[in-house]
Design an enzyme around this catalytic site. Sequence first.
Site, PDB file in Angstrom:
ATOM      1  N   LYS A   9      -5.689  -4.839  -0.077  1.00  8.67           N
ATOM      2  CA  LYS A   9      -6.192  -4.468   2.185  1.00  8.67           C
ATOM      3  C   LYS A   9      -7.234  -5.149   2.442  1.00  8.67           C
ATOM      4  O   LYS A   9      -7.520  -6.099   1.363  1.00  8.67           O
ATOM      5  CB  LYS A   9      -7.060  -2.560   1.618  1.00  8.67           C
ATOM      6  CG  LYS A   9      -6.045  -1.434   1.727  1.00  8.67           C
ATOM      7  CD  LYS A   9      -6.998  -0.569   1.545  1.00  8.67           C
ATOM      8  CE  LYS A   9      -6.582   1.362   1.034  1.00  8.67           C
ATOM      9  NZ  LYS A   9      -7.474   2.295   1.316  1.00  8.67           N
ATOM     10  N   HIS A  69       1.242  -1.166   0.193  1.00  6.88           N
ATOM     11  CA  HIS A  69      -0.100  -0.214  -0.382  1.00  6.88           C
ATOM     12  C   HIS A  69       0.712   1.254  -0.214  1.00  6.88           C
ATOM     13  O   HIS A  69       1.455   1.097   0.524  1.00  6.88           O
ATOM     14  CB  HIS A  69      -0.931  -0.109   1.249  1.00  6.88           C
ATOM     15  CG  HIS A  69      -1.934   1.327   1.390  1.00  6.88           C
ATOM     16  ND1 HIS A  69      -1.167   2.454   2.023  1.00  6.88           N
ATOM     17  CD2 HIS A  69      -3.260   1.201   1.037  1.00  6.88           C
ATOM     18  CE1 HIS A  69      -2.333   3.266   1.691  1.00  6.88           C
ATOM     19  NE2 HIS A  69      -3.727   2.266   1.006  1.00  6.88           N
ATOM     20  N   GLU A  99      14.655  15.661   9.199  1.00  8.85           N
ATOM     21  CA  GLU A  99      15.605  15.692  10.388  1.00  8.85           C
ATOM     22  C   GLU A  99      16.349  15.312  10.532  1.00  8.85           C
ATOM     23  O   GLU A  99      15.414  14.018  11.778  1.00  8.85           O
ATOM     24  CB  GLU A  99      15.005  17.279  11.750  1.00  8.85           C
ATOM     25  CG  GLU A  99      15.065  17.743  11.056  1.00  8.85           C
ATOM     26  CD  GLU A  99      13.064  18.643  10.786  1.00  8.85           C
ATOM     27  OE1 GLU A  99      12.961  18.745   9.680  1.00  8.85           O
ATOM     28  OE2 GLU A  99      12.445  17.655  11.573  1.00  8.85           O
ATOM     29  N   ARG A 140       0.773   7.682   8.005  1.00 12.77           N
ATOM     30  CA  ARG A 140      -1.395   8.573   6.859  1.00 12.77           C
ATOM     31  C   ARG A 140      -2.135   6.553   7.440  1.00 12.77           C
ATOM     32  O   ARG A 140      -3.172   6.818   7.292  1.00 12.77           O
ATOM     33  CB  ARG A 140      -1.230   8.813   5.599  1.00 12.77           C
ATOM     34  CG  ARG A 140      -2.183   9.417   5.431  1.00 12.77           C
ATOM     35  CD  ARG A 140      -2.369  10.340   4.343  1.00 12.77           C
ATOM     36  NE  ARG A 140      -1.812   9.061   3.372  1.00 12.77           N
ATOM     37  CZ  ARG A 140      -1.667  10.088   2.230  1.00 12.77           C
ATOM     38  NH1 ARG A 140      -2.329  11.705   1.535  1.00 12.77           N
ATOM     39  NH2 ARG A 140      -1.016   9.800   0.866  1.00 12.77           N
ATOM     40  N   LYS A 141      -1.434   5.895   7.648  1.00  9.31           N
ATOM     41  CA  LYS A 141      -2.151   4.939   8.539  1.00  9.31           C
ATOM     42  C   LYS A 141      -2.177   4.408  10.049  1.00  9.31           C
ATOM     43  O   LYS A 141      -1.747   3.409  10.713  1.00  9.31           O
ATOM     44  CB  LYS A 141      -1.503   3.250   7.772  1.00  9.31           C
ATOM     45  CG  LYS A 141      -2.504   3.412   6.904  1.00  9.31           C
ATOM     46  CD  LYS A 141      -3.994   3.415   6.202  1.00  9.31           C
ATOM     47  CE  LYS A 141      -3.726   3.181   4.844  1.00  9.31           C
ATOM     48  NZ  LYS A 141      -4.787   4.973   4.918  1.00  9.31           N
ATOM     49  N   LYS A 170      11.303  10.800  20.549  1.00 15.72           N
ATOM     50  CA  LYS A 170      10.081  10.952  20.649  1.00 15.72           C
ATOM     51  C   LYS A 170       8.795   9.805  21.142  1.00 15.72           C
ATOM     52  O   LYS A 170       8.302   8.898  20.772  1.00 15.72           O
ATOM     53  CB  LYS A 170       9.913  10.758  18.594  1.00 15.72           C
ATOM     54  CG  LYS A 170      10.260  12.129  17.712  1.00 15.72           C
ATOM     55  CD  LYS A 170      12.127  11.814  18.420  1.00 15.72           C
ATOM     56  CE  LYS A 170      12.556  12.824  16.836  1.00 15.72           C
ATOM     57  NZ  LYS A 170      13.397  12.857  16.088  1.00 15.72           N
ATOM     58  N   GLU A 200      10.455  11.907   6.781  1.00 17.13           N
ATOM     59  CA  GLU A 200       9.148  11.264   6.600  1.00 17.13           C
ATOM     60  C   GLU A 200       9.185  11.560   4.781  1.00 17.13           C
ATOM     61  O   GLU A 200       9.960  11.788   4.343  1.00 17.13           O
ATOM     62  CB  GLU A 200       8.020  12.983   6.641  1.00 17.13           C
ATOM     63  CG  GLU A 200       8.698  13.670   8.346  1.00 17.13           C
ATOM     64  CD  GLU A 200       7.523  12.845   8.469  1.00 17.13           C
ATOM     65  OE1 GLU A 200       6.439  12.049   8.172  1.00 17.13           O
ATOM     66  OE2 GLU A 200       7.446  12.866  10.204  1.00 17.13           O
ATOM     67  N   ASP A 246       1.152   4.536   1.314  1.00 16.70           N
ATOM     68  CA  ASP A 246       1.559   4.871   2.841  1.00 16.70           C
ATOM     69  C   ASP A 246       2.010   4.095   3.632  1.00 16.70           C
ATOM     70  O   ASP A 246       3.018   4.615   4.057  1.00 16.70           O
ATOM     71  CB  ASP A 246       0.132   5.037   3.429  1.00 16.70           C
ATOM     72  CG  ASP A 246      -0.703   5.762   2.920  1.00 16.70           C
ATOM     73  OD1 ASP A 246      -0.381   7.083   2.467  1.00 16.70           O
ATOM     74  OD2 ASP A 246      -2.742   6.152   3.128  1.00 16.70           O
ATOM     75  N   LYS A 247       1.791   2.626   3.247  1.00 21.94           N
ATOM     76  CA  LYS A 247       2.473   1.769   3.672  1.00 21.94           C
ATOM     77  C   LYS A 247       3.695   1.509   3.447  1.00 21.94           C
ATOM     78  O   LYS A 247       5.341   1.057   4.146  1.00 21.94           O
ATOM     79  CB  LYS A 247       2.228   0.511   3.782  1.00 21.94           C
ATOM     80  CG  LYS A 247       1.776   0.190   4.948  1.00 21.94           C
ATOM     81  CD  LYS A 247       1.743   0.120   6.684  1.00 21.94           C
ATOM     82  CE  LYS A 247       1.409   0.684   7.775  1.00 21.94           C
ATOM     83  NZ  LYS A 247       1.880   1.745   8.649  1.00 21.94           N
ATOM     84  N   ASP A 287       5.669  10.215  21.037  1.00 21.17           N
ATOM     85  CA  ASP A 287       4.934   9.792  19.741  1.00 21.17           C
ATOM     86  C   ASP A 287       5.084   7.896  19.657  1.00 21.17           C
ATOM     87  O   ASP A 287       3.730   7.276  20.149  1.00 21.17           O
ATOM     88  CB  ASP A 287       4.772  10.880  18.586  1.00 21.17           C
ATOM     89  CG  ASP A 287       4.332  11.798  18.593  1.00 21.17           C
ATOM     90  OD1 ASP A 287       2.886  11.645  19.670  1.00 21.17           O
ATOM     91  OD2 ASP A 287       4.968  12.299  17.963  1.00 21.17           O
ATOM     92  N   ASP A 304      -1.890   5.723  -6.354  1.00 24.52           N
ATOM     93  CA  ASP A 304      -2.255   6.452  -5.301  1.00 24.52           C
ATOM     94  C   ASP A 304      -0.854   7.172  -4.522  1.00 24.52           C
ATOM     95  O   ASP A 304      -0.048   6.098  -4.503  1.00 24.52           O
ATOM     96  CB  ASP A 304      -3.680   6.726  -4.392  1.00 24.52           C
ATOM     97  CG  ASP A 304      -3.329   6.939  -3.305  1.00 24.52           C
ATOM     98  OD1 ASP A 304      -4.001   8.151  -3.888  1.00 24.52           O
ATOM     99  OD2 ASP A 304      -4.690   6.216  -2.327  1.00 24.52           O
ATOM    100  N   ALA A 305      -0.825   8.085  -4.334  1.00 23.22           N
ATOM    101  CA  ALA A 305       0.469   8.886  -3.627  1.00 23.22           C
ATOM    102  C   ALA A 305       0.225   8.345  -2.456  1.00 23.22           C
ATOM    103  O   ALA A 305      -0.921   8.151  -1.385  1.00 23.22           O
ATOM    104  CB  ALA A 305       0.048  10.487  -3.587  1.00 23.22           C
ATOM    105  N   LYS A 361      10.792   8.293  13.739  1.00 23.55           N
ATOM    106  CA  LYS A 361      10.785   8.776  14.259  1.00 23.55           C
ATOM    107  C   LYS A 361      11.347   7.848  14.985  1.00 23.55           C
ATOM    108  O   LYS A 361      11.370   6.269  15.790  1.00 23.55           O
ATOM    109  CB  LYS A 361       9.635   8.994  15.100  1.00 23.55           C
ATOM    110  CG  LYS A 361       8.605  10.131  14.531  1.00 23.55           C
ATOM    111  CD  LYS A 361       7.299  10.423  15.559  1.00 23.55           C
ATOM    112  CE  LYS A 361       6.674  11.195  14.015  1.00 23.55           C
ATOM    113  NZ  LYS A 361       5.108  11.654  15.014  1.00 23.55           N
ATOM    114  N   PHE A 374      -8.982  -4.266  -9.727  1.00 28.54           N
ATOM    115  CA  PHE A 374      -7.240  -3.263  -9.064  1.00 28.54           C
ATOM    116  C   PHE A 374      -6.082  -3.862  -9.954  1.00 28.54           C
ATOM    117  O   PHE A 374      -5.212  -4.603  -9.295  1.00 28.54           O
ATOM    118  CB  PHE A 374      -7.483  -4.050  -7.902  1.00 28.54           C
ATOM    119  CG  PHE A 374      -6.600  -2.816  -7.012  1.00 28.54           C
ATOM    120  CD1 PHE A 374      -6.011  -2.081  -7.061  1.00 28.54           C
ATOM    121  CD2 PHE A 374      -6.454  -3.586  -5.340  1.00 28.54           C
ATOM    122  CE1 PHE A 374      -5.018  -1.611  -6.058  1.00 28.54           C
ATOM    123  CE2 PHE A 374      -6.048  -2.598  -4.683  1.00 28.54           C
ATOM    124  CZ  PHE A 374      -5.189  -1.465  -5.030  1.00 28.54           C
TER     125      PHE A 374
END
Length: 423
Positions: free
Chosen positions: A182, A17, A58, A271-272, A296, A45, A19-20, A298, A265-266, A292, A257
């Site tokens: 998916k 995918h 960074e 985003r997941k 961090k 990123e 995003d993955k 997060d 798709d970008a 990260k 598909f």
Amino acid sequence: MTSKRFLFTSESVTEGHPDKVCDQISDAILDEFLTKDSKSRVAAETSVTTGMVLVSGEITSNCYVDIPSVIRNTIKNIGYNGEEGGGFDYKTCAVLTSIDEQSSDISCGVNKAFETRDNNANVSTSETEEIGAGDQGIMFGFACDETPELMPLPISLAHKLSYRLAQVRKESILKYLRPDGKSQVTVEYIDNKPVRIDTIVISTQHDPEINGVSDNEKVQEIISNDLIKYVIDAVFENENIKPDNSTKYLINPSGRFVIGGPQGDAGLTGRKIIVDTYGGYSRHGGGAFSGKDPTKVDRSAAYAARYVAKNIVAAKLASKCEVEVAYAIGVAKPVSVMVDTFGTGKISDDEIQQLIEDNFDLSPSAIINHFDLRNLPAKNNGKFYQKLAAYGHMGRTDFEVPWEKLDKVEILKKQASKYVALV
């Protein structure tokens, strides 16, 4: 009294995918830097689109990493190798990087924390209390007794379907599959207990022809039959709750598909975040994990909160437990710790919160040292965080993850006995 019935749905995605793809690239870069320099500060990123990868962020480190090579090798291992892989190609895609050093304003508080820890192994608790967190934020951890790994059933099943979908592709069991895919599982609950599988959705990228068959209707029929046999039936073979005669199967519901991945798709790192955690079954603080380094909160505090919640449920203090922790930049201890057992606790939430305070150090530097988060890539042949970047960061059973350990169960049981005799 009328039973409460509801449906709950969670999704997962394969490593192909878009995003993955980004999450894995960002974490592959992190793994490489931490393997060579465990004190590296990384915030990578990634963005992908047709024919292009952009990595920005960074990074401060004492080592050199060939970032373009890491990017291309990651894409290759996912399976994007030109037309056979679905149009995106690790060899020919453009790779752009825009990397700066970590802001000195951010690093100063974190540097103080880890220089103190690294240079003084006998640092006292009172000293560490003065060490500030590197950023503010809220993180949630969750556990429940619906599965052996103490995860919600819908996300557990969705991950298993996506993982199996990638497995049958990579092992050439279904040679016509392409990397993007998916899954989605809807579970019926009665009185907050999962009782049946209502709907299973799988969308998979595929070749336009299968064994010489080009008619799309026939192609989709082949895919549907194969995925039921080799993916769905294989996953549910060892599950206690299985699909029944009323379970709905939606396989490639769009009807076709072929174009997928970054060409279709970008994609973007982070985003997941719901796929990465509890499938929406628990609250989320909003922070992503991939790319990260462990300083961090997060990332590191979300892992710690899962560790706390899982040990509480495993100790049978509650059948569900959600833990929230919050941090302020420059402040050592969490500014708040909240526990919610949703009325399932054997003792009160206040008493469980006291057990947490007595048994878990949730300061950022303590979390990193307890889980050895900076050294995990080197201990795992240079690949640790990248493996987490697909199929979930929580509840993993396919390799050892320190925040999934149940090493606090006995002491929690013992200390909880002062509040009530546990059944």
